[in-house]
Motif scaffolding. Sequence first.
Motif, PDB file in Angstrom:
ATOM      1  N   ASP A 130       0.846  -1.188   0.000  1.00 40.07           N
ATOM      2  CA  ASP A 130       0.000   0.000   0.000  1.00 40.07           C
ATOM      3  C   ASP A 130       0.886   1.244   0.000  1.00 40.07           C
ATOM      4  OD1 ASP A 130      -2.270   1.499   0.012  1.00 40.07           O
ATOM      5  OD2 ASP A 130      -2.950   0.904   1.994  1.00 40.07           O
ATOM      6  N   HIS A 131       0.504   2.270   0.703  1.00 39.23           N
ATOM      7  CA  HIS A 131       1.247   3.527   0.707  1.00 39.23           C
ATOM      8  C   HIS A 131       1.746   3.900   2.097  1.00 39.23           C
ATOM      9  CE1 HIS A 131      -1.070   3.692  -3.012  1.00 39.23           C
ATOM     10  NE2 HIS A 131      -0.097   4.450  -3.460  1.00 39.23           N
ATOM     11  N   GLY A 132       2.190   2.923   2.876  1.00 36.59           N
ATOM     12  CA  GLY A 132       2.611   3.190   4.242  1.00 36.59           C
ATOM     13  C   GLY A 132       4.105   3.197   4.455  1.00 36.59           C
ATOM     14  N   PHE A 133       4.872   3.152   3.400  1.00 39.40           N
ATOM     15  CA  PHE A 133       6.329   3.071   3.508  1.00 39.40           C
ATOM     16  C   PHE A 133       6.914   3.977   2.442  1.00 39.40           C
ATOM     17  CE2 PHE A 133      10.347   1.047   2.286  1.00 39.40           C
ATOM     18  CZ  PHE A 133      10.926   0.838   3.521  1.00 39.40           C
ATOM     19  N   PHE A 134       7.937   4.731   2.791  1.00 40.11           N
ATOM     20  CA  PHE A 134       8.487   5.704   1.844  1.00 40.11           C
ATOM     21  C   PHE A 134      10.007   5.588   1.782  1.00 40.11           C
ATOM     22  CE2 PHE A 134       4.539   7.202   3.577  1.00 40.11           C
ATOM     23  CZ  PHE A 134       3.817   7.505   2.440  1.00 40.11           C
TER      24      PHE A 134
ATOM     25  N   MET B 205       5.727   6.561  -3.623  1.00 37.37           N
ATOM     26  CA  MET B 205       6.355   6.182  -2.358  1.00 37.37           C
ATOM     27  C   MET B 205       7.853   6.475  -2.372  1.00 37.37           C
ATOM     28  SD  MET B 205       4.257   2.612  -2.000  1.00 37.37           S
ATOM     29  CE  MET B 205       5.204   1.977  -0.665  1.00 37.37           C
ATOM     30  N   ILE B 206       8.325   7.080  -3.454  1.00 39.09           N
ATOM     31  CA  ILE B 206       9.744   7.411  -3.590  1.00 39.09           C
ATOM     32  C   ILE B 206       9.855   8.864  -4.010  1.00 39.09           C
ATOM     33  CG2 ILE B 206      11.862   6.957  -4.860  1.00 39.09           C
ATOM     34  CD1 ILE B 206      10.960   4.097  -5.206  1.00 39.09           C
TER      35      ILE B 206
ATOM     36  N   ALA C 232      20.223   5.936   0.917  1.00 40.53           N
ATOM     37  CA  ALA C 232      18.773   6.130   0.898  1.00 40.53           C
ATOM     38  C   ALA C 232      18.246   6.064   2.327  1.00 40.53           C
ATOM     39  CB  ALA C 232      18.096   5.060   0.047  1.00 40.53           C
ATOM     40  N   THR C 233      17.197   6.822   2.573  1.00 41.59           N
ATOM     41  CA  THR C 233      16.498   6.772   3.849  1.00 41.59           C
ATOM     42  C   THR C 233      15.175   6.055   3.626  1.00 41.59           C
ATOM     43  OG1 THR C 233      17.513   8.822   4.606  1.00 41.59           O
ATOM     44  CG2 THR C 233      15.485   8.152   5.707  1.00 41.59           C
ATOM     45  N   PHE C 234      14.893   5.103   4.498  1.00 45.06           N
ATOM     46  CA  PHE C 234      13.668   4.320   4.440  1.00 45.06           C
ATOM     47  C   PHE C 234      12.814   4.744   5.633  1.00 45.06           C
ATOM     48  CE2 PHE C 234      17.071   2.115   2.421  1.00 45.06           C
ATOM     49  CZ  PHE C 234      16.511   1.575   1.279  1.00 45.06           C
ATOM     50  N   TYR C 235      11.568   5.157   5.362  1.00 48.15           N
ATOM     51  CA  TYR C 235      10.716   5.699   6.417  1.00 48.15           C
ATOM     52  C   TYR C 235       9.386   4.950   6.470  1.00 48.15           C
ATOM     53  CZ  TYR C 235       7.460   8.843   8.734  1.00 48.15           C
ATOM     54  OH  TYR C 235       6.498   9.360   9.552  1.00 48.15           O
ATOM     55  N   HIS C 236       9.055   4.499   7.662  1.00 45.60           N
ATOM     56  CA  HIS C 236       7.747   3.888   7.926  1.00 45.60           C
ATOM     57  C   HIS C 236       7.123   4.697   9.056  1.00 45.60           C
ATOM     58  CE1 HIS C 236       4.684   1.041   9.130  1.00 45.60           C
ATOM     59  NE2 HIS C 236       4.916   0.380   8.013  1.00 45.60           N
ATOM     60  N   PRO C 237       5.926   5.262   8.855  1.00 47.33           N
ATOM     61  CA  PRO C 237       5.327   6.142   9.859  1.00 47.33           C
ATOM     62  C   PRO C 237       5.217   5.545  11.258  1.00 47.33           C
ATOM     63  CG  PRO C 237       4.046   6.203   7.836  1.00 47.33           C
ATOM     64  CD  PRO C 237       5.076   5.123   7.671  1.00 47.33           C
TER      65      PRO C 237
END
Length: 100
Positions: free
Chosen positions: A8-12, A42-43, A53-58
């Motif tokens: 889905d759209h929960g990870f960037f 998402m990127i 790269a930075t990986f972000y999960h809310p």
Amino acid sequence: MGADKEADHGFFVFPELGEGHPQTCMMDGIQVATGATYGKVMIAKTFYGKLAATFYHPHKGAVRYSLLPDFIDAMGKFEFLSTAKRVSNLLRFRSQFAGR
């Protein structure tokens, strides 16, 4: 991070990659490994020219990964990377004169 491939759209992902090889190939790998794609928005590419790269999960926070300069230098001695870099530089040079 313990994050699965995102459906889905929960990870960037915020890649610091530039243009050219091996940055573009690393970006392909990040998309395949994470499920985050440009189509899913998402990127967000930053164009810093770093192999990082930075990986972000809310709900889980953020983590930044980068390749060490020694590793990058060691990769440069392989024929595949040196050839790809020459082709990438040629394409970049050629694009500067397109449409003139």
